[in-house]
Design an enzyme around this catalytic site. Sequence first.
Site, PDB file in Angstrom:
ATOM      1  CB  SER A 111      -7.288  -2.848  10.034  1.00  0.00           C
ATOM      2  OG  SER A 111      -7.982  -4.013   9.684  1.00  0.00           O
ATOM      3  CB  THR A 117       6.821  -7.176   4.097  1.00  0.00           C
ATOM      4  OG1 THR A 117       6.463  -5.943   4.719  1.00  0.00           O
ATOM      5  CG2 THR A 117       6.736  -8.297   5.112  1.00  0.00           C
ATOM      6  CE1 TYR A 166      -2.808  -5.657  11.138  1.00  0.00           C
ATOM      7  CE2 TYR A 166      -5.156  -6.136  10.894  1.00  0.00           C
ATOM      8  CZ  TYR A 166      -4.027  -5.450  10.502  1.00  0.00           C
ATOM      9  OH  TYR A 166      -4.106  -4.553   9.478  1.00  0.00           O
ATOM     10  CB  ILE A 207      -0.989  -0.011   1.193  1.00  0.00           C
ATOM     11  CG1 ILE A 207      -1.917  -1.232   1.073  1.00  0.00           C
ATOM     12  CG2 ILE A 207      -1.827   1.282   1.237  1.00  0.00           C
ATOM     13  CD1 ILE A 207      -2.848  -1.462   2.237  1.00  0.00           C
ATOM     14  CG  PHE A 237     -10.971 -20.707   4.077  1.00  0.00           C
ATOM     15  CD1 PHE A 237     -10.465 -21.991   3.942  1.00  0.00           C
ATOM     16  CD2 PHE A 237     -10.070 -19.635   3.992  1.00  0.00           C
ATOM     17  CE1 PHE A 237      -9.109 -22.217   3.734  1.00  0.00           C
ATOM     18  CE2 PHE A 237      -8.714 -19.850   3.786  1.00  0.00           C
ATOM     19  CZ  PHE A 237      -8.231 -21.148   3.656  1.00  0.00           C
ATOM     20  CG  LEU A 275      14.139  -2.468   2.180  1.00  0.00           C
ATOM     21  CD1 LEU A 275      15.488  -2.519   1.445  1.00  0.00           C
ATOM     22  CD2 LEU A 275      13.029  -2.122   1.176  1.00  0.00           C
ATOM     23  NE  ARG A 327     -14.223 -10.771   4.913  1.00  0.00           N
ATOM     24  CZ  ARG A 327     -15.162 -11.581   5.391  1.00  0.00           C
ATOM     25  NH1 ARG A 327     -16.419 -11.439   5.022  1.00  0.00           N
ATOM     26  NH2 ARG A 327     -14.859 -12.535   6.259  1.00  0.00           N
ATOM     27  CG  PHE A 347     -13.900  -2.203   5.113  1.00  0.00           C
ATOM     28  CD1 PHE A 347     -13.639  -0.988   5.763  1.00  0.00           C
ATOM     29  CD2 PHE A 347     -14.881  -3.017   5.636  1.00  0.00           C
ATOM     30  CE1 PHE A 347     -14.361  -0.608   6.905  1.00  0.00           C
ATOM     31  CE2 PHE A 347     -15.613  -2.646   6.769  1.00  0.00           C
ATOM     32  CZ  PHE A 347     -15.352  -1.448   7.399  1.00  0.00           C
ATOM     33  CE  LYS A 354      -2.473  -1.953  11.505  1.00  0.00           C
ATOM     34  NZ  LYS A 354      -1.572  -1.051  10.811  1.00  0.00           N
ATOM     35  NE  ARG A 393      -9.755 -16.916   7.024  1.00  0.00           N
ATOM     36  CZ  ARG A 393      -9.217 -15.986   6.228  1.00  0.00           C
ATOM     37  NH1 ARG A 393      -8.142 -16.278   5.525  1.00  0.00           N
ATOM     38  NH2 ARG A 393      -9.743 -14.794   6.138  1.00  0.00           N
TER      39      ARG A 393
HETATM   40  N1  UFG Z   1     -10.697 -16.893   1.629  1.00  0.00           N
HETATM   41  C1  UFG Z   1     -10.871 -18.125   1.048  1.00  0.00           C
HETATM   42  N2  UFG Z   1      -9.767 -18.804   0.656  1.00  0.00           N
HETATM   43  C2  UFG Z   1      -8.495 -18.330   0.805  1.00  0.00           C
HETATM   44  C3  UFG Z   1      -8.315 -17.059   1.404  1.00  0.00           C
HETATM   45  C4  UFG Z   1      -9.445 -16.365   1.799  1.00  0.00           C
HETATM   46  O1  UFG Z   1     -11.999 -18.609   0.895  1.00  0.00           O
HETATM   47  O2  UFG Z   1      -7.544 -19.019   0.441  1.00  0.00           O
HETATM   48  C5  UFG Z   1     -11.887 -16.121   2.049  1.00  0.00           C
HETATM   49  C6  UFG Z   1     -11.880 -15.787   3.531  1.00  0.00           C
HETATM   50  O3  UFG Z   1     -12.415 -16.859   4.284  1.00  0.00           O
HETATM   51  C7  UFG Z   1     -12.743 -14.526   3.541  1.00  0.00           C
HETATM   52  C8  UFG Z   1     -12.437 -13.857   2.193  1.00  0.00           C
HETATM   53  O4  UFG Z   1     -11.868 -14.887   1.377  1.00  0.00           O
HETATM   54  O5  UFG Z   1     -14.088 -14.891   3.569  1.00  0.00           O
HETATM   55  C9  UFG Z   1     -11.441 -12.725   2.308  1.00  0.00           C
HETATM   56  O6  UFG Z   1     -10.325 -13.193   3.022  1.00  0.00           O
HETATM   57  P1  UFG Z   1      -8.958 -12.385   3.187  1.00  0.00           P
HETATM   58  O7  UFG Z   1      -8.046 -13.238   4.021  1.00  0.00           O
HETATM   59  O8  UFG Z   1      -8.465 -11.940   1.863  1.00  0.00           O
HETATM   60  O9  UFG Z   1      -9.405 -11.070   3.954  1.00  0.00           O
HETATM   61  P2  UFG Z   1     -10.116 -10.921   5.366  1.00  0.00           P
HETATM   62  O10 UFG Z   1     -11.465 -10.327   5.082  1.00  0.00           O
HETATM   63  O11 UFG Z   1     -10.090 -12.119   6.190  1.00  0.00           O
HETATM   64  O12 UFG Z   1      -9.097  -9.920   6.049  1.00  0.00           O
HETATM   65  C10 UFG Z   1      -9.062  -8.581   5.739  1.00  0.00           C
HETATM   66  C11 UFG Z   1      -7.638  -8.038   5.853  1.00  0.00           C
HETATM   67  C12 UFG Z   1      -7.158  -8.076   7.291  1.00  0.00           C
HETATM   68  C13 UFG Z   1      -8.186  -7.455   8.205  1.00  0.00           C
HETATM   69  C14 UFG Z   1      -9.514  -8.127   8.000  1.00  0.00           C
HETATM   70  C15 UFG Z   1     -10.595  -7.592   8.893  1.00  0.00           C
HETATM   71  O13 UFG Z   1      -6.760  -8.774   5.054  1.00  0.00           O
HETATM   72  O14 UFG Z   1      -5.955  -7.351   7.397  1.00  0.00           O
HETATM   73  O15 UFG Z   1      -9.917  -7.951   6.641  1.00  0.00           O
HETATM   74  O16 UFG Z   1     -10.979  -6.352   8.506  1.00  0.00           O
HETATM   75  F1  UFG Z   1      -7.794  -7.639   9.479  1.00  0.00           F
END
Ligand code: UFG
Length: 341
Positions: free
Chosen positions: A137, A56, A161, A33, A228, A54, A241, A189, A165, A302
Amino acid sequence: MLRQSEKTVLFIPALGKGRKMAKVLVIGGAGYIGSHVVKALLEKGHQAAVYDNLSTGQKVNLFEQAEFIEGDILDSGLLFDTLRNGFDAVVHLAAKKAVGESMEKPNKYSINNIQGSLNILMAMAECGVRHIVFSSSAAVYGMPEYLPVDEAHPLNPINYYGFTKLEIEKFMDWYDRLKDMRYVALRYFNAVGYDSEGKIRGKEKNPQNLLPIIMETAAGVRDGMSVFGSDYDTRDGTCIRDYIHVSDLASAHVLAIEKLIEGMPSAVLNLGTGEGTSVKEMIDAAEKVTGKKLNVTYAGRRAGDPATLIASSEKARNLLGWKPQITDIEEIIRTTWNLEH
Ligand code: UFG
């Protein structure tokens, strides 16, 4: 010192009449970002410098026009030496951000996120830097009690986490009261996509999030991927999302700096599109954009995933005059797929 050719050179238009240039230190500016924020700052005629350890962040994300300081936020001395050089504002994006890891290794998150951020605030206070834009976040809200989630929603993080924040937001509020420091906390988001001009080329390593995992599956880097949960109370049973393009996140940072410098009081703002996309819709759109059939397994839920998470960003729209520009999910995927091949 980087060789000239390793950095990206940007075309920077002349500063518009009457606009004030800001000198901004982007901490974490070599990351996903942060590099988009640096590009957006430079393109609006501001002066940007990058401070990054550096860990990540990647050198390939640096721009020729932004000075690079290789440093850690745990190095208070270097922060102080850097910040005393007349910066108008800081953008702070340096953090550990893996939700699962934060539950297993809270100390790592206490030190890097909380202690690191306090070091920044203390150095800013000592050096008289009065404006900070902080990368917060949606994780500060925890399980949504109503939708869309606005900034008045209760704050109940369900992972460490998100807790870090939220604590940093509270520290900034105290520094506002005690040290006359103004802040904007931007609660992202789901950040997705890449610079549509292809100027930012550093792909995140070991991505944990949905879209990069889909992209790696389409590119054959992974054999397959899991969804998941398919029994949620949503239109197709998979989680929904609010995916916000990283360049739209970046423009909000620049607007926030400009408004703070103009005298806007501190604010906490959600950044999302207000629209939801399901995991299945994301996969379908990715198959369309890439022309590849993905090897998808439907797995169990998950832990900690809410069924639906959608932002209300009315406040950011009103206070900053911000409006997301890249909202079509296929276009968002295209900006990401461009990087894979
Ligand atoms: N998902 C899958 N398969 C995967 C990875 C994700 O089905 O291999 C699903 C997750 O279960 C979720 C959706 O895709 O339903 C989005 O998952 P992400 O891991 O991409 O994102 P999250 O919504 O879990 O997390 C994001 C940010 C975090 C923050 C969180 C809460 O990445 O930093 O929103 O606001 F903390």
